[in-house]
Design an enzyme around this catalytic site. Structure first.
Site, PDB file in Angstrom:
ATOM      1  N   LYS A 122      -8.136 -48.395   6.900  1.00  0.00           N
ATOM      2  CA  LYS A 122      -8.386 -49.324   8.008  1.00  0.00           C
ATOM      3  C   LYS A 122      -8.348 -50.771   7.519  1.00  0.00           C
ATOM      4  O   LYS A 122      -7.754 -51.639   8.154  1.00  0.00           O
ATOM      5  CB  LYS A 122      -9.753 -49.015   8.655  1.00  0.00           C
ATOM      6  CG  LYS A 122      -9.776 -47.692   9.412  1.00  0.00           C
ATOM      7  CD  LYS A 122     -11.199 -47.258   9.799  1.00  0.00           C
ATOM      8  CE  LYS A 122     -11.173 -45.888  10.488  1.00  0.00           C
ATOM      9  NZ  LYS A 122     -12.521 -45.398  10.857  1.00  0.00           N
ATOM     10  N   GLN A 125     -18.823 -46.606   9.659  1.00  0.00           N
ATOM     11  CA  GLN A 125     -18.100 -45.346   9.456  1.00  0.00           C
ATOM     12  C   GLN A 125     -19.061 -44.161   9.573  1.00  0.00           C
ATOM     13  O   GLN A 125     -20.148 -44.162   8.987  1.00  0.00           O
ATOM     14  CB  GLN A 125     -17.400 -45.359   8.083  1.00  0.00           C
ATOM     15  CG  GLN A 125     -16.508 -44.158   7.821  1.00  0.00           C
ATOM     16  CD  GLN A 125     -15.288 -44.086   8.732  1.00  0.00           C
ATOM     17  OE1 GLN A 125     -14.831 -45.094   9.271  1.00  0.00           O
ATOM     18  NE2 GLN A 125     -14.756 -42.888   8.927  1.00  0.00           N
ATOM     19  N   ASP A 130     -15.106 -49.569  17.754  1.00  0.00           N
ATOM     20  CA  ASP A 130     -14.880 -48.125  17.879  1.00  0.00           C
ATOM     21  C   ASP A 130     -15.012 -47.622  19.323  1.00  0.00           C
ATOM     22  O   ASP A 130     -14.623 -46.488  19.615  1.00  0.00           O
ATOM     23  CB  ASP A 130     -15.918 -47.359  17.040  1.00  0.00           C
ATOM     24  CG  ASP A 130     -15.406 -47.030  15.643  1.00  0.00           C
ATOM     25  OD1 ASP A 130     -14.230 -46.650  15.520  1.00  0.00           O
ATOM     26  OD2 ASP A 130     -16.206 -47.129  14.697  1.00  0.00           O
TER      27      ASP A 130
HETATM   28  N1  GUN Z   1     -15.482 -40.965  11.515  1.00  0.00           N
HETATM   29  C1  GUN Z   1     -14.426 -40.214  11.897  1.00  0.00           C
HETATM   30  N2  GUN Z   1     -13.663 -40.895  12.783  1.00  0.00           N
HETATM   31  C2  GUN Z   1     -14.259 -42.093  12.947  1.00  0.00           C
HETATM   32  C3  GUN Z   1     -13.919 -43.239  13.725  1.00  0.00           C
HETATM   33  O1  GUN Z   1     -12.937 -43.296  14.467  1.00  0.00           O
HETATM   34  N3  GUN Z   1     -14.776 -44.283  13.610  1.00  0.00           N
HETATM   35  C4  GUN Z   1     -15.881 -44.254  12.816  1.00  0.00           C
HETATM   36  N4  GUN Z   1     -16.668 -45.327  12.800  1.00  0.00           N
HETATM   37  N5  GUN Z   1     -16.207 -43.207  12.088  1.00  0.00           N
HETATM   38  C5  GUN Z   1     -15.390 -42.131  12.161  1.00  0.00           C
END
Ligand code: GUN
Length: 288
Positions: free
Chosen positions: A59, A103, A128
């Site tokens: 990311k 995350q 998110d």
């Molecule tokens: N863990 C798995 N997928 C995601 C996501 O799209 N965002 C976040 N913050 N954590 C995750």
């Protein structure tokens, strides 16, 4: 809808995500040329989960490509809920931070409460789309940040150029991150939506009725190719290792591709779109 039983066209999420990143890069440059500061995404990673480290690194790399600054916080797994909430508050108040991503999952065994952490993020900085306020807005069909994977799935679906109205979508999986929000987005497009899950009695029959299948259960190749209705669109969210250690989706790809009109590969389908949509959400939060 173009029904056919010839092998499916591949919905290339990697190519589409690269086009979106190129467009975002131009939009960021235009803002910078107008004298505005760079968009900023704060990434918060707690503990040592190897997969989470890979996801966050990917990311941040993508942010770098388009000119979004990342403000990265890597915290010890024992930092605890109170200190994590304190950091979120600090990021909420930081004018250089336009988007915040914590995350998931948070480490097991501490006093962490994921829902409380997500609810502490300023909804306007919710890159998110996981804040309960934004999830409620999605349920009511109001404009708000949308979770990245469902948003990416809708962009892929739009690539097929199909008229979705009145068609039947079957979503396999009911997570807060993918299954529930994608069902709502498909409903917004006037589809008839069925949500299936591990307790569904006859999954094969449900999938067999679908014009659009979204598989998001995390079980390798659970959706068998011969369940798929000829001419359907198959969107596979799964990223699993099978018994031979090979990366596979939640759909039996090669058999499904013999029946579907369109299908996403794994890897290179939905995965890259999730990252592109995170950057898009961050840019939108910045531009607003
Ligand atoms: N863990 C798995 N997928 C995601 C996501 O799209 N965002 C976040 N913050 N954590 C995750």
């Amino acid at each position: 809808m173009n029904l056919s039983d010839t092998p499916a066209q591949v919905l290339d999420g990697k190519a589409l995500s690269e086009r979106i990143l190129d467009s975002l890069k131009e939009q960021v440059e235009a803002k910078r040329n107008a004298g505005l500061p760079a968009p900023g995404l704060a990434t918060v990673l707690v503990g040592n989960d190897p997969a989470s480290h890979v996801y966050v690194r990917n990311k941040r790399r993508a942010c770098g490509k388009v000119g979004i600054t990342t403000i990265h916080h890597e915290l010890d797994e024992h930092i605890g809920q109170a200190a994590l909430l304190e950091l979120v508050q600090k990021l909420n108040n930081d004018p250089e931070v336009h988007g915040i991503l914590v995350q998931l999952p948070l480490p097991k065994g501490g006093d962490y409460d994921e829902n409380a952490v997500l609810a502490a993020i300023d909804p306007a900085k919710d890159a998110d789309g996981f804040h309960p306020f934004n999830q409620g807005a999605l349920m009511q069909g109001r404009k708000a940040p949308v979770p990245c994977t469902p948003k990416g799935i809708m962009s892929l679906l739009d690539e097929c150029g199909l008229d979705l109205m009145g068609r039947h979508a079957v979503v396999v999986g009911r997570s807060n991150i993918v299954g529930k929000p994608i069902a709502l987005l498909l409903l917004e497009r006037h589809m008839t939506v069925t949500i299936c899950h591990s307790r569904t009695r006859d999954l094969a029959a449900e999938v067999g009725r679908a014009d659009i299948v979204v598989a998001a259960v995390g079980v390798p190749e659970l959706v068998r190719g011969d369940w798929v209705k000829p001419g359907a669109v198959v969107l596979d969210v799964g990223i699993n290792r099978n018994e031979e250690g090979k990366l596979v989706g939640d759909v039996e790809y090669h058999a499904a591709a013999q029946r579907a009109a369109w299908i996403t590969p794994v890897p290179g389908g939905v995965g890259p779109m999730t990252i592109a949509m995170l950057l898009q959400n961050t840019f939108e939060a910045y531009a607003n």
